[in-house]
Scaffold this active site. Structure first.
Site, mmCIF file in Angstrom:
data_model
loop_
_atom_site.group_PDB
_atom_site.id
_atom_site.type_symbol
_atom_site.label_atom_id
_atom_site.label_comp_id
_atom_site.label_asym_id
_atom_site.label_seq_id
_atom_site.Cartn_x
_atom_site.Cartn_y
_atom_site.Cartn_z
ATOM 1 N N ASP A 10 0.857 -1.189 0.000
ATOM 2 C CA ASP A 10 0.000 0.000 0.000
ATOM 3 C C ASP A 10 0.895 1.241 0.000
ATOM 4 O O ASP A 10 1.653 1.463 0.941
ATOM 5 C CB ASP A 10 -0.892 -0.021 1.256
ATOM 6 C CG ASP A 10 -2.008 1.008 1.195
ATOM 7 O OD1 ASP A 10 -2.183 1.635 0.133
ATOM 8 O OD2 ASP A 10 -2.698 1.183 2.210
ATOM 9 N N ASP A 111 -2.500 2.398 -6.240
ATOM 10 C CA ASP A 111 -1.619 2.463 -5.064
ATOM 11 C C ASP A 111 -1.634 1.202 -4.206
ATOM 12 O O ASP A 111 -1.131 1.228 -3.078
ATOM 13 C CB ASP A 111 -1.989 3.677 -4.199
ATOM 14 C CG ASP A 111 -3.413 3.602 -3.659
ATOM 15 O OD1 ASP A 111 -4.191 2.767 -4.160
ATOM 16 O OD2 ASP A 111 -3.744 4.371 -2.745
ATOM 17 N N GLU A 112 -2.163 0.083 -4.713
ATOM 18 C CA GLU A 112 -2.126 -1.134 -3.882
ATOM 19 C C GLU A 112 -2.160 -2.408 -4.715
ATOM 20 O O GLU A 112 -2.686 -2.443 -5.825
ATOM 21 C CB GLU A 112 -3.242 -1.139 -2.836
ATOM 22 C CG GLU A 112 -4.635 -1.205 -3.360
ATOM 23 C CD GLU A 112 -5.672 -1.372 -2.249
ATOM 24 O OE1 GLU A 112 -5.479 -2.219 -1.347
ATOM 25 O OE2 GLU A 112 -6.695 -0.676 -2.314
#
Length: 364
Positions: A10, A111-112
């Site tokens: 993350d 973003d993950e």
């Protein structure tokens, strides 16, 4: 079942961190990335903020005006428009580094991501921790981005663990310390246990994970239904059997628009939706495609989203079919809607080429 080892990666305050990398002078200042609406001025909402801005109570979903009010004494604050093309480029560079460490790589968003590394680390959590540190080091070296990593036997726990020591954290939850780890959490830390669920549990004087564990599965099913009750029973014990899976690239065409005013009125939203359908249909013709799935997307005034989609029996390129299904989906999503809608979108997916036709316009 063999021991599974899952990593959840993350990126920390991703959009704002990207802006800090592009303009290093921003690092000591409150940085706020904004989704400005088409209405001009400071109309819009916050996409994300760096940790300096968060200290003043600025967070995603807040209106830009409210954020400016909270930061009125920080004259060095930076309010920047979201640059999704740049963020996507940064994300792609990072994901290309990360995926080579995985047996199975699951992209979740810019973003993950989840990685199953069970085979690569020979089901050894110490080796998994070393790999996680390697990932963090290489991503920082090549993109300057920091990320937080959670390591555990499943996706649920790894996602919680990645947020445990943000920013730039690394947390490992082994099978032996799952119960101990769960006791350090609040019910709100568990994905899928939202405010309404917490309120319902609070009515039964259940406010901690320990107290929730005192309810047997039948009591939870009675309170929340079979699917949700079973999920809660497992989640508070750190149990999750969902595997890490490769996600196929999403092939779709879409149109989205910020409304002239926030509204929950069906007639007003329908008019905007049908205009979007007509614009989208031109793209469908231009791409010479047929579609088999139609979806709509609502962004509410608190930046939360709602989506609905429907699979058609047969592929089609027809505008009347697109409008008909979009209308039906809008009616469904508005049935229990009380929050005002800010942005509206329509998309088609499950695309296929028109066979035997050099150009779709030859149908007309």
């Amino acid at each position: 079942m063999k021991q599974r080892i899952v990593l959840h990666i993350d990126f920390d305050y991703f959009y704002a961190q990207c802006e800090e990398i592009r303009t290093p002078d921003l690092k000591t200042k409150p940085v706020v990335v904004c989704m400005f609406s088409d209405r001009g001025g400071d109309s819009g909402a916050i996409a994300t903020a760096n940790y300096t801005a968060r200290e003043f109570g600025v967070k995603s979903g807040l209106s830009i005006l409210s954020a400016k009010q909270k930061l009125k004494n920080r004259t060095d604050s930076a309010f920047l428009p979201a640059d999704f093309e740049y963020y996507s480029d940064m994300s792609e560079k990072s994901m290309n580094i990360i995926k080579k460490f995985a047996d199975v790589f699951e992209y979740v968003g810019r973003d993950e991501a989840y990685l199953d590394v069970s085979e690569k680390v020979e089901r050894d959590f110490t080796k998994a921790s070393h790999i996680a540190q390697q990932i963090k080091n290489e991503v920082r070296e090549k993109t300057k981005l920091t990320c937080s990593v959670g390591i555990s036997p499943n996706k649920l726990l790894s996602k919680i663990a990645s947020g445990y020591k943000k920013p730039d954290g690394l947390t490992t939850v082994t099978p032996d310390n799952i119960s101990e780890f769960m006791e350090t959490l609040n019910l709100s830390d568990i994905h899928g246990i939202g405010k309404k669920t917490q309120q319902k549990l609070a009515e039964e004087n259940i406010e901690t994970i320990s107290e929730a564990k005192s309810l047997d599965i039948f009591a939870l099913i009675n309170m929340f239904g079979r699917k949700s009750g079973t999920y809660i029973y497992n989640a508070i014990r750190g149990i999750d059997d969902e595997p890490v899976t490769i996600r196929a690239p999403t092939l779709q065409l879409s149109k989205i628009s910020t409304l002239r005013e926030d509204s929950v009125d069906y007639a007003f939203l329908e008019k905007s939706l049908l205009e979007l359908c007509e614009k989208l249909h031109l793209s469908i013709l231009k791409e010479n495609k047929m579609f088999r799935s139609v979806g709509i997307h609502l962004t509410q005034d608190d930046l939360s989203t709602k989506t609905r989609s429907r699979m058609l029996r047969n592929p089609t390129f027809r505008l009347d079919e697109l409008k008909k299904v979009s209308r039906q989906l809008l009616k469904e999503v508005l049935e229990d809607q009380s929050t005002l809608v800010r942005r509206l979108g329509v998309k088609v997916s499950e695309l296929s080429d028109i066979e035997g036709q050099s150009d779709i316009t030859s149908y007309f």
